[in-house]
Structures are given as structure tokens and as C-alpha cells.
Design an enzyme around this catalytic site. Structure first.
Site, PDB file in Angstrom:
ATOM      1  CG  ASP A  87       3.160  -1.650   8.728  1.00 18.56           C
ATOM      2  OD1 ASP A  87       3.534  -1.214   7.867  1.00 18.56           O
ATOM      3  OD2 ASP A  87       3.566  -3.112   8.663  1.00 18.56           O
TER       4      ASP A  87
ATOM      5  CB  THR B 279      -1.637   7.235  -3.163  1.00 18.88           C
ATOM      6  OG1 THR B 279      -1.602   5.496  -3.229  1.00 18.88           O
ATOM      7  CG2 THR B 279      -0.732   7.935  -3.625  1.00 18.88           C
TER       8      THR B 279
ATOM      9  NE  ARG C  96      -2.083   1.385   3.573  1.00 14.80           N
ATOM     10  CZ  ARG C  96      -3.180   1.547   4.859  1.00 14.80           C
ATOM     11  NH1 ARG C  96      -3.865   1.216   4.775  1.00 14.80           N
ATOM     12  NH2 ARG C  96      -2.058   2.163   5.920  1.00 14.80           N
TER      13      ARG C  96
ATOM     14  CG  ASP D 153       7.490  -1.831   9.408  1.00 12.10           C
ATOM     15  OD1 ASP D 153       7.116  -2.934   8.450  1.00 12.10           O
ATOM     16  OD2 ASP D 153       6.743  -1.128   9.215  1.00 12.10           O
TER      17      ASP D 153
END
Ligand SMILES: O=P(O)(O)OC[C@H]1O[C@H](OP(=O)(O)OP(=O)(O)O)[C@H](O)[C@@H]1O
Ligand SMILES: O=c1cc[nH]c(=O)[nH]1
Ligand SMILES: [Mg+2]
Length: 209
Positions: A200, A108, A104, A203
Site C-alpha cells: 500500500d 468494493t 479506494r 501507508d
């Protein structure tokens, strides 16, 4: 219309709490995602077709049930989806594994595809597309578009944590795809992260930033 299943099993909810906690380290995070994925796979396979075979028990001859051999495929969305694969394969080891690579864009929030590899008999398989996070929904929608473009007709989507915005968009874009979630969270924040979420997922699984 797509069905949305939220798994409220106590073991799934308990483990998810520790997945969410910011002080859970990479090793424990990965182990917990693996365990929750197995538990979710148990629920998601509830309707697999069975057939009867004749067997000999130590006591007598009997007819007994075995899986009817439906062709299954697990498709993790790279990277974070990889963390869910082994847990699912513990229960359905004969499933083939495809990969769809999407990230992603942080500015944006739009998905960018960089890799696709699927089993050759795409149209004959039932696929479970997996990713720990369904946030805006853009990534899951694109991954499923990618499978459908290559001939897939039977697809489920499974994730750990979803935002209402993502569920709404995914079910609108792909009404034929049932969605399986461990927790439906409150909202997205202004950076597109799920709140309260778990941060995340990629991560935290792989120890990157
Ligand atoms: O619903 P969306 O708004 O599209 O967001 C969800 C996606 O974002 C994360 O991936 P990320 O881009 O961080 O890639 P990664 O798995 O490589 O970390 C997550 O694992 C999903 O794939
Ligand atoms: O909360 C979020 C949203 C997108 N991707 C993640 O890994 N976490
Ligand atoms: Mg990530």
C-alpha cells in the site's frame, strides 16, 4: 489512442527495486519515491516547447533556447500521490498544484471522491495526474473524470507501478490521456493489490496501516 510509456531507465529501475522491498522503511521509501518522481519528470517533460531568446555570453551575442512558458499543473491523487509532487516540482517549479482526494473502498475496490481543488485556469493548463499505483484503474479514471468535468482538456497520467488490468481500463476510458509508468507488473491479486507491486503506497509513504 492513448500511448503507454514504460520508463526503462536504469536509475529508475534500480531505485524502484528498493521501493518494492518490504524491509525498506518509511524514510527511505519516501526519499526514493521523490527521486524516481524527479527522474520520471525529466522524461515526461521531453516534449515541452522551446522558444529562442537573445543573450550575451562572455564571448559573444547568441540566440539560445528557453522553455516557451507552457502552463503546467501537477495533480496528486490523495494521499499517495503527494509523495511524488516535490520530486516533480524540482524540475518544473512554476507548475501549479491541484489536488484530487480519492480513496479506494477496500470491499468494493470502487473509488470514493472526498476533495477537489484545481487551479482556476483549468482549460489552459497541461496536467500531469500522479499516483504511485494504477491497480484496477478505477481511481485514476475517476480523478481524470473529475478534471475533465471542470474543463481540463490536456492530461497525462504518471505512476510508478501499474497492473495490466488498470492500464487497459484507463486507456479505454480515456484514450486521449497518455500514460507514463516506471514498471508494468504481472497482475492484481484477489484483494486488488498489484503483484509483485510494493504494497500500500500511501501507508508506506506516511507510516500508517
Ligand atoms: O487503481 P485502483 O484499483 O483504483 O487503486 C489505486 C489506488 O489505491 C491507492 O489509494 P488508496 O485507496 O489506498 O488511498 P491512499 O492514497 O489514501 O492510501 C493508490 O494510491 C491509488 O490511488
Ligand atoms: O497494490 C496496490 C493497489 C492499490 N493501492 C496500493 O497502494 N497498492
Ligand atoms: Mg492507500
Amino acid at each position: 489512442m492513448a500511448k503507454v510509456h514504460v520508463f526503462d531507465h536504469p536509475l529508475i529501475q534500480h531505485k524502484l527495486t528498493f521501493i518494492r522491498k518490504a524491509d525498506t522503511g518509511t524514510k527511505e521509501f519516501r526519499e526514493l519515491v521523490d527521486e524516481v518522481s524527479t527522474l520520471m519528470a525529466f522524461e515526461i517533460t521531453r516534449e515541452l516547447p522551446l522558444t529562442e531568446i537573445n543573450i550575451q555570453t562572455p564571448v559573444c551575442e547568441a540566440t539560445s533556447k528557453v522553455l516557451a512558458g507552457k502552463k503546467l499543473g501537477v495533480v496528486p491523487i490523495l494521499r499517495a500521490g503527494i509523495g511524488m509532487v516535490e520530486g516533480i516540482l524540482k524540475l518544473i517549479p512554476a507548475a501549479k498544484v491541484g489536488h484530487v482526494g480519492l480513496y479506494r473502498d477496500p470491499e468494493t475496490l470502487k473509488p470514493v471522491e472526498y476533495y477537489v481543488k484545481l487551479p482556476s485556469d483549468v482549460s489552459e493548463r497541461e496536467f500531469i495526474v500522479v499516483d504511485p499505483m494504477l491497480a484496477t484503474g478505477g481511481t485514476a479514471i475517476e480523478a481524470i473524470n473529475s478534471l475533465k468535468k471542470r474543463g481540463a482538456v490536456n492530461i497525462k497520467f504518471m505512476c510508478l507501478v501499474a497492473a495490466p488490468e488498470g492500464v487497459e481500463l484507463l486507456t479505454k476510458e480515456h484514450p486521449d490521456v497518455d500514460v507514463y509508468i516506471a514498471a508494468l507488473d504481472e497482475k492484481l491479486n484477489d484483494k486488488g493489490y498489484i503483484v509483485p507491486g510494493l504494497g500500500d503506497a500511501g501507508d508506506r509513504l506516511f507510516g500508517t496501516k
